[in-house]
Scaffold this motif. Sequence first.
Motif, mmCIF file in Angstrom:
data_model
loop_
_atom_site.group_PDB
_atom_site.id
_atom_site.type_symbol
_atom_site.label_atom_id
_atom_site.label_comp_id
_atom_site.label_asym_id
_atom_site.label_seq_id
_atom_site.Cartn_x
_atom_site.Cartn_y
_atom_site.Cartn_z
ATOM 1 N N CYS A 43 59.937 97.960 10.544
ATOM 2 C CA CYS A 43 58.683 97.952 11.298
ATOM 3 C C CYS A 43 57.977 99.293 11.146
ATOM 4 C CB CYS A 43 58.932 97.657 12.781
ATOM 5 S SG CYS A 43 59.888 98.938 13.635
ATOM 6 N N GLY A 44 56.739 99.332 11.612
ATOM 7 C CA GLY A 44 55.958 100.555 11.660
ATOM 8 C C GLY A 44 55.540 100.856 13.087
ATOM 9 N N VAL A 45 55.289 102.145 13.349
ATOM 10 C CA VAL A 45 54.872 102.576 14.684
ATOM 11 C C VAL A 45 53.656 103.476 14.551
ATOM 12 C CG1 VAL A 45 55.549 103.800 16.796
ATOM 13 C CG2 VAL A 45 57.267 102.500 15.501
ATOM 14 N N ASP A 46 52.601 103.174 15.296
ATOM 15 C CA ASP A 46 51.406 104.017 15.295
ATOM 16 C C ASP A 46 50.550 103.660 16.508
ATOM 17 O OD1 ASP A 46 49.949 105.772 12.806
ATOM 18 O OD2 ASP A 46 48.655 105.142 14.465
ATOM 19 N N ILE A 47 49.915 104.661 17.082
ATOM 20 C CA ILE A 47 49.071 104.406 18.256
ATOM 21 C C ILE A 47 47.755 103.745 17.877
ATOM 22 C CG2 ILE A 47 50.072 106.301 19.597
ATOM 23 C CD1 ILE A 47 47.609 107.965 18.892
ATOM 24 N N ASP A 48 47.383 103.823 16.586
ATOM 25 C CA ASP A 48 46.096 103.298 16.138
ATOM 26 C C ASP A 48 46.221 101.813 15.777
ATOM 27 O OD1 ASP A 48 43.250 103.846 15.171
ATOM 28 O OD2 ASP A 48 44.189 103.020 13.366
ATOM 29 N N LYS A 49 45.462 100.971 16.450
ATOM 30 C CA LYS A 49 45.552 99.529 16.244
ATOM 31 C C LYS A 49 45.116 99.123 14.841
ATOM 32 C CE LYS A 49 44.176 95.074 18.223
ATOM 33 N NZ LYS A 49 43.411 94.397 19.299
ATOM 34 N N THR A 50 44.066 99.758 14.326
ATOM 35 C CA THR A 50 43.586 99.421 12.980
ATOM 36 C C THR A 50 44.663 99.669 11.933
ATOM 37 O OG1 THR A 50 41.299 99.934 13.609
ATOM 38 C CG2 THR A 50 41.812 99.884 11.258
ATOM 39 N N SER A 51 45.360 100.799 12.068
ATOM 40 C CA SER A 51 46.441 101.114 11.126
ATOM 41 C C SER A 51 47.578 100.105 11.249
ATOM 42 C CB SER A 51 46.970 102.529 11.384
ATOM 43 O OG SER A 51 45.975 103.496 11.133
ATOM 44 N N ARG A 52 47.886 99.706 12.470
ATOM 45 C CA ARG A 52 48.957 98.726 12.654
ATOM 46 C C ARG A 52 48.612 97.387 12.018
ATOM 47 N NH1 ARG A 52 48.720 100.514 18.007
ATOM 48 N NH2 ARG A 52 48.197 98.417 18.783
#
Length: 328
Positions: A43-52
């Motif tokens: 999985c990936g983790v990021d606060i930015d929704k667009t990046s997710r």
Amino acid sequence: MIKSVLIGLGNIGMGYDSGDASESTFLSHAKSLFHHPEFDLICGVDIDKTSRLKFESLFKRPTYQTLNDIEINIYDIDLFVIAVPTKFHKSIIEQIFERHHPKVILCEKPLAYTDDDAQAIIDLCTDNECAVFVNYIRRSDPSAVEIKNLIDETCSTGNRLKGVCWYTKGFLHNGSHFYNLLEHWLGMAIDSKIINRNAQRVVYDEEPDVCIAFERGDIIFLSGREEFYSLYSIEILFDDKKLVYDSGGEEIYFTSVVPISDGAAGQTPSLSKKKTVIKSDLANYQMNVYKELAKFMRNEPYALCSGMEALHTVKSMNVVLSNFVSEI
């Protein structure tokens, strides 16, 4: 399979090669982890929704906004990759060990901005029996090994080398790529002298011109201006050749001394115009790191920057910066 979680889906995390679907270029963590046969990108983790959303579209893997949102058994993750801004490295690693027990952490460079934070990261990993490596990509490039062998042979007789390193966009942020590489080639820094402070153009960082005395040679670091153009190159003078490490390591070659012919008294030796090329593989720099990390996981010899080496780089560079502050 090495079960892996990627924290940070920015440029080095995912963006640098997100538009390249080929398997001939590997510049990001996400693409390299996804394609390497020994790693399982969970999985990936990021606060930015667009990046997710972009990550989910490209790799068909779930994403989470924070580490605390991950619903995976604490013993099921082997590797955490940290590709967030440097100032968040320590807090992210603290969060990891609150809920997980990985075998390895691969952290972006530099390890930290301060000695205390860098040491705290090493201590956390040691206490949790977790290996830590720092993503100084050039350490895993085949050219780095060839150049080190060349320098080892030259310096075995006690010769000291000298050279110049050009860098832009911060002494710690980008200059550390080459400082760490030169420590690997020339040994630890033993002294430094500031030439020019220069204007501060990078947040959390400085861009001095400085002469560094390493154990086996002296290198002058000179800063360029990123707003004009990026510049990352090293030139090292040997007694019989000049090594050029240009364009960040994309072009590497040396030119050798032209022998003086018999009967040419009074002539001064010169360098040949012929370039002897040392091949690099920076088009696949991130995949090369994971190839070396896979070797570590198999208990084989590997070419990576250890956490302890990266800690020494941070401490050594901060000594340089503290010295020039005291000289002002």
